[in-house]
Design an enzyme around this catalytic site. Structure first.
Site, PDB file in Angstrom:
ATOM      1  N   HIS A 466     -35.005 -86.890  15.658  1.00 12.60           N
ATOM      2  CA  HIS A 466     -34.283 -86.137  16.688  1.00 12.60           C
ATOM      3  C   HIS A 466     -32.867 -86.699  16.765  1.00 12.60           C
ATOM      4  O   HIS A 466     -32.669 -87.866  17.095  1.00 12.60           O
ATOM      5  CB  HIS A 466     -34.962 -86.252  18.048  1.00 12.60           C
ATOM      6  CG  HIS A 466     -34.295 -85.427  19.114  1.00 12.60           C
ATOM      7  ND1 HIS A 466     -34.670 -84.125  19.382  1.00 12.60           N
ATOM      8  CD2 HIS A 466     -33.265 -85.709  19.947  1.00 12.60           C
ATOM      9  CE1 HIS A 466     -33.904 -83.640  20.341  1.00 12.60           C
ATOM     10  NE2 HIS A 466     -33.048 -84.588  20.710  1.00 12.60           N
ATOM     11  N   CYS A 467     -31.896 -85.865  16.451  1.00 15.56           N
ATOM     12  CA  CYS A 467     -30.506 -86.312  16.385  1.00 15.56           C
ATOM     13  C   CYS A 467     -29.837 -86.108  17.736  1.00 15.56           C
ATOM     14  O   CYS A 467     -29.731 -84.976  18.229  1.00 15.56           O
ATOM     15  CB  CYS A 467     -29.750 -85.542  15.300  1.00 15.56           C
ATOM     16  SG  CYS A 467     -28.050 -86.108  15.084  1.00 15.56           S
ATOM     17  N   LEU A 468     -29.369 -87.199  18.332  1.00 20.23           N
ATOM     18  CA  LEU A 468     -28.686 -87.106  19.617  1.00 20.23           C
ATOM     19  C   LEU A 468     -27.387 -86.324  19.516  1.00 20.23           C
ATOM     20  O   LEU A 468     -26.996 -85.624  20.458  1.00 20.23           O
ATOM     21  CB  LEU A 468     -28.397 -88.514  20.157  1.00 20.23           C
ATOM     22  CG  LEU A 468     -29.616 -89.372  20.514  1.00 20.23           C
ATOM     23  CD1 LEU A 468     -29.157 -90.757  20.935  1.00 20.23           C
ATOM     24  CD2 LEU A 468     -30.420 -88.721  21.625  1.00 20.23           C
ATOM     25  N   ALA A 471     -28.341 -82.758  19.429  1.00 23.08           N
ATOM     26  CA  ALA A 471     -29.232 -82.390  20.541  1.00 23.08           C
ATOM     27  C   ALA A 471     -30.364 -81.503  20.038  1.00 23.08           C
ATOM     28  O   ALA A 471     -30.781 -80.562  20.709  1.00 23.08           O
ATOM     29  CB  ALA A 471     -28.467 -81.705  21.667  1.00 23.08           C
ATOM     30  N   SER A 472     -30.842 -81.806  18.864  1.00 29.61           N
ATOM     31  CA  SER A 472     -31.922 -81.026  18.268  1.00 29.61           C
ATOM     32  C   SER A 472     -32.637 -81.884  17.238  1.00 29.61           C
ATOM     33  O   SER A 472     -32.096 -82.889  16.764  1.00 29.61           O
ATOM     34  CB  SER A 472     -31.374 -79.757  17.605  1.00 29.61           C
ATOM     35  OG  SER A 472     -32.386 -79.054  16.919  1.00 29.61           O
TER      36      SER A 472
END
Length: 632
Positions: A466-468, A471-472
């Protein structure tokens, strides 16, 4: 949430006055203490054949033979005339003992000989299904239900099998019972639903969230106190369950038989965390707070609003630094004031669900000001097309692949409720309702390489991470777009760094060789604080972009792994159980990994493997390396 193993592991319970586990959660006892297995001489055994070498079981009575699963001895006694329905001196039948010890073959045999499936017995006057449920034997529960056991019967404490499964946190059994048609809101003799029991007796988010996922009513009331699950969560001080109920829309203004709301009860108990949660929920749902109502109506525009706020914060920070005033005290006061205003806005107007979008807003706002700075400050110094065209291509590619990463989605796995129930029943009856195969949050069968994302609260096909900054999640559908985005973002920050160096060399009259490090830095800062501020943003973003890009390239093309799989293998390596990072069935060599990842044919010279990771449940594709390799 992890489920305990529901396989055929034997757990022997000996015939003494505590042969049934008694409910003691109100005293906070553990499961091991609840079972109170004081007779340690008769411990669980894995194979009754091993026991036969140690002791001659030809003289055993049928109760002991049933407990240990000695089916030959049991058949011998039954054929000799022992009544299969006859209970022992403690009113416990043979079927009870076979059920509690998960003796599948014995249960089938006893039922074929006329055992009563719903025979009551023991101190709690419960059925064999109750006993199997308390122990968490899913395979036994499935077998008894197939033979007509009634899961709605109550024991002496007034509990159905559903309540017992929740009480002892056997979530596979809960899922199976509900999938087979049992009402999730069935009350016990006190009128409490399973959700009320979870909120009042089991501290933590589970099984409350799990029951809500199964559509348990969050506003049901019990018969005695007229309490809702929210009332019970307040009484037990269960903050995690209370948060789950509030997220599910539980009524904060419901009144019990004493005329108390959950907030009133929390104020009597003086629990500050629960009071704060309830106050926030009450204010958020209040009709009198016009501003909050307006902000909530614009929830779908939260990303745009956060982006505008981030743009403003970056500009204000740079503007303060670029002020002509030489008073660093004044600038410091302005910086602190700006930080306090930002904190106030975040705490007052941004919900917990919106927090995850703050890094995304910061990244997009930083790119916005980088582009503005390039065209206003750097363009006059580098008007040649050799600089402008590559930068324009970089920023265009960065925006395009960011859009593709965002819109394509990672490959979320969602199925209709009817299919969820069919999946639960199928896996349970195949004795495969296991967390490695079944997601307890999404209630779906997990394909290979998938994983549940706790942030998105959804399962993702070929889950990477999950990539900050996006945001996905990054998964099967958008990973190649994500890698392309990282590459173009990397070129953007490189060009911005180069533009900054050119600007300083032309507009600042100092140099490191001439004036030394300290004077060089002070002159650079005083020359153009805004450029320094943008350069700090460039350095910050280039650090994580470089790391992520190199990591993605190494894992994807050299190892053929996702980030999640590599982390899992690294953890296993510390326990001495690793099979090697490069030895896995998904690694087809650098060239083929590259072809498969981008699905490129190169005018027919390459043949990519097409695998739909949203539906790939078995290893039925080519495995050139290490057959049988598993990620756990």
């Amino acid at each position: 949430m992890e489920w305990p193993d529901s396989g055929p592991e034997c757990q022997l319970n000996c015939p003494h006055e505590h042969h049934e586990p008694h409910k003691q959660e109100s005293q906070g006892n553990s499961r091991e203490e609840q079972y109170n297995n004081s007779d340690q001489a008769t411990s669980p055994v894995e194979h009754h054949s091993d026991l036969a070498f140690m002791e001659d079981y030809s003289n055993w009575d049928i109760i002991k033979a049933t407990q240990y699963g000695i089916i030959e001895r049991c058949k011998e006694l039954i054929e000799a005339g022992y009544d299969v329905r006859r209970p022992d001196k403690e009113n416990v039948s043979l079927l009870h003992w076979a059920a509690i010890n998960n003796r599948i073959e014995l249960v089938k045999y006893y039922v074929s000989k006329g055992s009563i499936v719903d025979q009551l017995g023991g101190d709690l006057n419960s059925t064999p299904l109750h006993w199997a449920t308390r122990q968490g034997h899913l395979s036994m529960v499935v077998l008894l239900l197939k033979h007509g056991a009634d899961p709605t019967l109550v024991d002496r404490e007034g509990f159905t099998c559903l309540h017992l499964a929740v009480q002892f946190q056997h979530m596979p059994i809960v899922a199976y019972l509900v999938a087979k048609g049992q009402d999730i809101d069935t009350p016990d003799m006190n009128g409490q639903t399973a959700l009320m029991m979870a909120a009042s007796r089991i501290i933590g988010p589970e099984p409350t969230r799990f029951l809500i996922k199964l559509h348990a009513s969050v506003n049901a009331v019990d018969k005695v106190h007229r309490n809702t699950p929210l009332h019970w969560a307040v009484l037990s001080g269960n903050v995690a369950a209370l948060s789950a109920l509030l997220d599910a829309g539980a009524n904060v203004e419901s009144i019990n038989a004493m005329g108390e709301t959950p907030l009133g009860m929390a104020q009597q108990n003086q629990n500050p965390w629960i009071i704060r949660c309830l106050l926030d929920a009450t204010i958020d749902r209040s009709r009198g707070h016009f501003l909050l109502k307006v902000l909530k109506s614009f929830e779908k525009y939260k990303i745009i609003l956060l982006f505008l706020m981030a743009v403003a914060v970056i500009w204000v920070t740079g503007y303060i630094a670029d002020m002509e005033s030489d008073s660093w005290l004044l600038k410091g006061i302005l910086f602190v004031s700006t930080w306090l205003v930002i904190q106030l806005m975040i705490r007052r107007f941004i919900s917990m669900q919106t927090y995850s979008y703050i890094p995304l807003a910061f990244l997009t706002a930083s790119l916005f000001w980088m582009v503005i700075t390039w065209f206003i400050r750097f363009l006059p110094d580098m008007p040649e097309s050799d600089f402008q065209i590559p930068f324009a291509l970089s920023i265009t590619g960065c925006i395009y692949y960011f859009y593709k990463t965002w819109t394509a989605g990672p490959g979320y796995l969602q199925v209709p409720e009817q299919e969820q129930n069919r999946t639960i029943v199928t896996l349970a009856e195949a004795d495969c309702l296991d967390p490695r195969v079944f997601c307890t949050r999404c209630l779906i069968r997990k394909p290979l390489r998938s994983k549940h994302c706790l942030v998105c609260d959804l399962c993702v096909a070929k889950y990477d991470h999950h990539c900050l900054w996006i945001a996905s999640c990054i998964g099967a559908w958008n990973q190649r777009y994500f890698v392309a985005f990282l590459f173009f973002l990397f070129t953007v920050v490189i060009w911005m760094g180069y533009g900054t160096i050119v600007y300083w060399s032309l507009h600042c009259t100092t140099s490191y060789e001439k004036d030394g490090l300290w004077l060089f830095l002070t002159q650079i800062i005083s020359c153009s604080p805004w450029i320094v501020w943008i350069f700090l943003l460039v350095v910050f973003h280039s650090s994580w972009v470089t790391f992520l890009l190199l990591n993605q390239l190494y894992q994807t093309f050299y190892l053929g792994l996702t980030t999640s799989e590599r982390v899992s293998l690294i953890k296993r390596a510390h326990t001495g159980r690793s099979l090697g990072l490069k030895q896995n069935p998904f690694n087809h060599g650098c060239r083929q990994n590259l072809v498969d990842f981008f699905q490129c044919r190169c005018f027919g010279m390459c043949t990519p493997n097409r695998i739909d990771w949203t539906r790939q449940y078995s290893m039925d594709f080519e495995q050139p390396r290490a057959n049988g390799f598993q990620f756990v």
